[in-house]
Scaffold this active site. Structure first.
Site, mmCIF file in Angstrom:
data_model
loop_
_atom_site.group_PDB
_atom_site.id
_atom_site.type_symbol
_atom_site.label_atom_id
_atom_site.label_comp_id
_atom_site.label_asym_id
_atom_site.label_seq_id
_atom_site.Cartn_x
_atom_site.Cartn_y
_atom_site.Cartn_z
ATOM 1 N N HIS A 10 0.862 -1.195 0.000
ATOM 2 C CA HIS A 10 0.000 0.000 0.000
ATOM 3 C C HIS A 10 0.889 1.232 0.000
ATOM 4 C CE1 HIS A 10 -3.872 2.048 1.677
ATOM 5 N NE2 HIS A 10 -3.174 2.877 0.905
ATOM 6 N N HIS A 12 1.436 4.715 -2.624
ATOM 7 C CA HIS A 12 1.134 5.481 -3.838
ATOM 8 C C HIS A 12 2.447 6.112 -4.300
ATOM 9 C CE1 HIS A 12 -3.255 5.325 -2.958
ATOM 10 N NE2 HIS A 12 -2.798 5.232 -1.713
ATOM 11 N N HIS A 187 -9.348 0.824 -1.862
ATOM 12 C CA HIS A 187 -9.425 1.513 -0.581
ATOM 13 C C HIS A 187 -10.884 1.444 -0.114
ATOM 14 C CE1 HIS A 187 -5.593 3.096 -1.777
ATOM 15 N NE2 HIS A 187 -5.508 3.983 -0.798
ATOM 16 N N GLU A 190 -11.522 3.603 5.104
ATOM 17 C CA GLU A 190 -10.491 4.542 5.600
ATOM 18 C C GLU A 190 -11.248 5.664 6.312
ATOM 19 O OE1 GLU A 190 -8.363 6.698 2.556
ATOM 20 O OE2 GLU A 190 -6.754 7.306 3.934
ATOM 21 N N ASP A 268 1.479 4.108 2.583
ATOM 22 C CA ASP A 268 0.517 5.009 1.928
ATOM 23 C C ASP A 268 1.243 6.115 1.148
ATOM 24 O OD1 ASP A 268 -2.074 5.524 1.199
ATOM 25 O OD2 ASP A 268 -2.716 6.363 3.103
ATOM 26 N N ASP A 269 1.486 7.257 1.797
ATOM 27 C CA ASP A 269 2.106 8.412 1.135
ATOM 28 C C ASP A 269 3.240 8.932 2.021
ATOM 29 O OD1 ASP A 269 0.031 8.816 -1.102
ATOM 30 O OD2 ASP A 269 -1.197 8.747 0.722
HETATM 31 N N1 ADE Z 1 -4.487 8.634 -2.603
HETATM 32 C C1 ADE Z 1 -3.291 8.750 -2.045
HETATM 33 N N2 ADE Z 1 -3.356 8.482 -0.733
HETATM 34 C C2 ADE Z 1 -4.651 8.152 -0.466
HETATM 35 C C3 ADE Z 1 -5.353 7.770 0.696
HETATM 36 N N3 ADE Z 1 -4.768 7.646 1.891
HETATM 37 N N4 ADE Z 1 -6.670 7.541 0.589
HETATM 38 C C4 ADE Z 1 -7.303 7.660 -0.583
HETATM 39 N N5 ADE Z 1 -6.674 8.031 -1.703
HETATM 40 C C5 ADE Z 1 -5.362 8.269 -1.649
HETATM 41 ZN ZN ZN Z 2 -3.735 4.683 0.044
#
Ligand code: ADE
Ligand code: ZN
Length: 321
Positions: A10, A12, A187, A190, A268-269
Site C-alpha cells: 500500500h 502510492h 481503498h 479509511e 501510503d504516502d
Molecule cells: N491517494 C493517495 N493516498 C490516499 C489515501 N490515503 N486515501 C485515498 N486516496 C489516496
Molecule cells: Zn492509500
C-alpha cells in the site's frame, strides 16, 4: 540488528514525491510553484482530513511531466527499499491525475516500469488506481488507455476521496479489469463506513482491502474478514495524520491483530505522513512476534507466485531482530 523482510502493498508512488524532488522537478520543467521554499511546502503538511491532503497531493503532481520524471520518482523510492527491508512492492499509481494535465499514459507507465527494471533486488509491480471522485466513464476510459501496457500492470485499485463514492459506482470497470486478468483491490473503510468494505468485497470482488480500519465498528464484518482471511493493508501514520484515528496510541492495528485479521502494515504516502514502512511499524511499538506475523501476512497477501511466497516466508522465519 537486521531489517525485517517485508512486502510493501500500500504505497502510492506519487505519495513518495519528497519536497526536495517537488522543487527539483519544478526547476527542470519550468513549473511555477506557489511555495516560497521547501520549508514553506513542508509547513503545509498539516491535514484536517483526507480531502485536505488530496488537495496538496494532486497540486504537487503538476511537476511530473515526462517519462524521465516518472522514472526518477520510482527510482528514488526503489533505492530506499533495501534499507526498509522491502523485498517486494506492489505500487499504486494514479494515471487520471496525469492524463488530465496532458501527460500520456505511455510516459507514466514506461517511466515507472523503466525504473523497476533497474532494481532487480526488489520485485516490483504496478497497480493502476481509479480516482473514485471522478466518473465511472472516466475510469473505463482510463482502463482502455492502459490496455497496451498491461504487461507492466498487475492489478487495479480504487483511491481518492472516499465518502460519497461507494465501490458499487465502479462495478463495471472492475468487472472489465478482472476479465483482463488484473487483480482487484480497493481503498475502503479509511474514512468511509463498514458498508463500503462489504461492497468492495461483494461488488468489486477485491482480493485485498486497503485500510479497512472502520470495519472494526462492525462485529459481523470483522467475523467475515477473519473467516475469509481478507487481507487488510493498514497505514498507521497516514491514519493519524489524516485524522482517521485520534493518535497512534488509539490506532486499531493491535486490536485487528488480536481479532485474528490478516493485516499488514504499509506506508501510503510516506513523503507526506512522516515515514516509510519501518517508521510505520516502529510507531506501533509491537512485539517481535507481532512484527514477524505482520511481515508474513504482507507476503501472504501479495500477488507473488506460490514459490516466491515460500522463499520470502522462510526469510521472515529466519529473521533475528
Ligand atoms: N491517494 C493517495 N493516498 C490516499 C489515501 N490515503 N486515501 C485515498 N486516496 C489516496
Ligand atoms: Zn492509500
Amino acid at each position: 540488528m537486521t531489517v525485517l523482510p517485508k512486502a510493501e502493498l500500500h504505497l502510492h508512488i506519487e505519495g513518495t514525491l519528497e519536497p526536495e524532488m517537488v522543487f527539483e522537478l519544478a526547476r527542470r520543467n519550468d513549473v511555477a510553484l506557489p511555495y516560497r521554499d521547501i520549508d514553506d511546502l513542508r509547513a503545509r503538511y498539516r491535514f484536517a482530513d483526507l480531502q485536505s491532503f488530496l488537495d496538496i497531493y494532486y497540486a504537487n503532481m503538476a511537476v511530473l511531466r515526462t517519462t524521465r520524471d516518472f522514472h526518477d520518482l520510482a527510482a528514488a523510492y526503489l533505492r530506499r527499499c533495501p534499507e526498509q527491508g522491502v523485498r517486494h512492492a506492489e505500487i499504486f499509481f494514479d494515471p487520471q491525475a496525469h492524463l488530465a494535465r496532458g501527460v500520456p499514459m505511455s510516459a507514466v507507465v514506461e517511466g515507472l516500469s523503466g525504473a523497476i527494471g533497474e532494481f532487480p533486488e526488489v520485485s516490483a509491480k504496478l497497480i493502476l488506481c481509479f480516482l473514485r471522485d471522478q466518473s465511472a466513464d472516466s475510469a473505463e476510459e482510463t482502463l482502455r488507455r492502459a490496455e497496451p501496457h498491461l504487461d507492466d500492470i498487475v492489478g487495479v485499485g480504487l483511491d481518492s476521496a472516499e465518502i460519497g463514492h461507494p465501490p458499487s459506482k465502479f462495478a463495471t470497470v472492475f468487472a472489465a479489469a478482472r476479465k483482463l486478468g488484473l487483480e482487484p483491490v480497493a481503498h475502503a473503510g479509511e474514512e468511509g463506513p463498514p458498508a463500503y468494505v462489504r461492497e468492495a468485497l461483494d461488488v468489486l470482488g477485491v482480493r485485498r482491502v486497503d485500510h479497512g480500519i472502520r470495519a472494526m465498528e462492525d462485529p459481523d464484518l470483522v467475523a467475515r474478514l477473519r473467516r475469509e482471511r481478507v487481507p487488510l493493508t493498514v497505514c498507521p501514520l497516514s491514519n493519524v495524520r489524516l485524522g482517521c484515528v485520534p493518535d497512534i496510541a488509539h490506532h486499531p492495528l493491535p486490536a485487528m491483530l488480536a481479532e485474528g485479521l490478516n493485516v499488514s502494515v504499509h506506508s501510503d504516502d510516506p513523503a507526506y505522513f512522516g515515514g516509510y514502512v519501518t517508521a510505520n511499524l516502529a510507531a506501533l511499538r509491537l512485539s517481535e512476534d507481532q512484527l514477524r506475523l505482520l511481515a508474513a501476512n504482507s507476503f501472504e497477501s501479495s500477488f507473488v507466485t506460490a514459490q516466491a511466497r515460500e522463499r520470502y516466508l522462510a526469510e521472515v522465519r529466519a529473521w533475528r531482530p
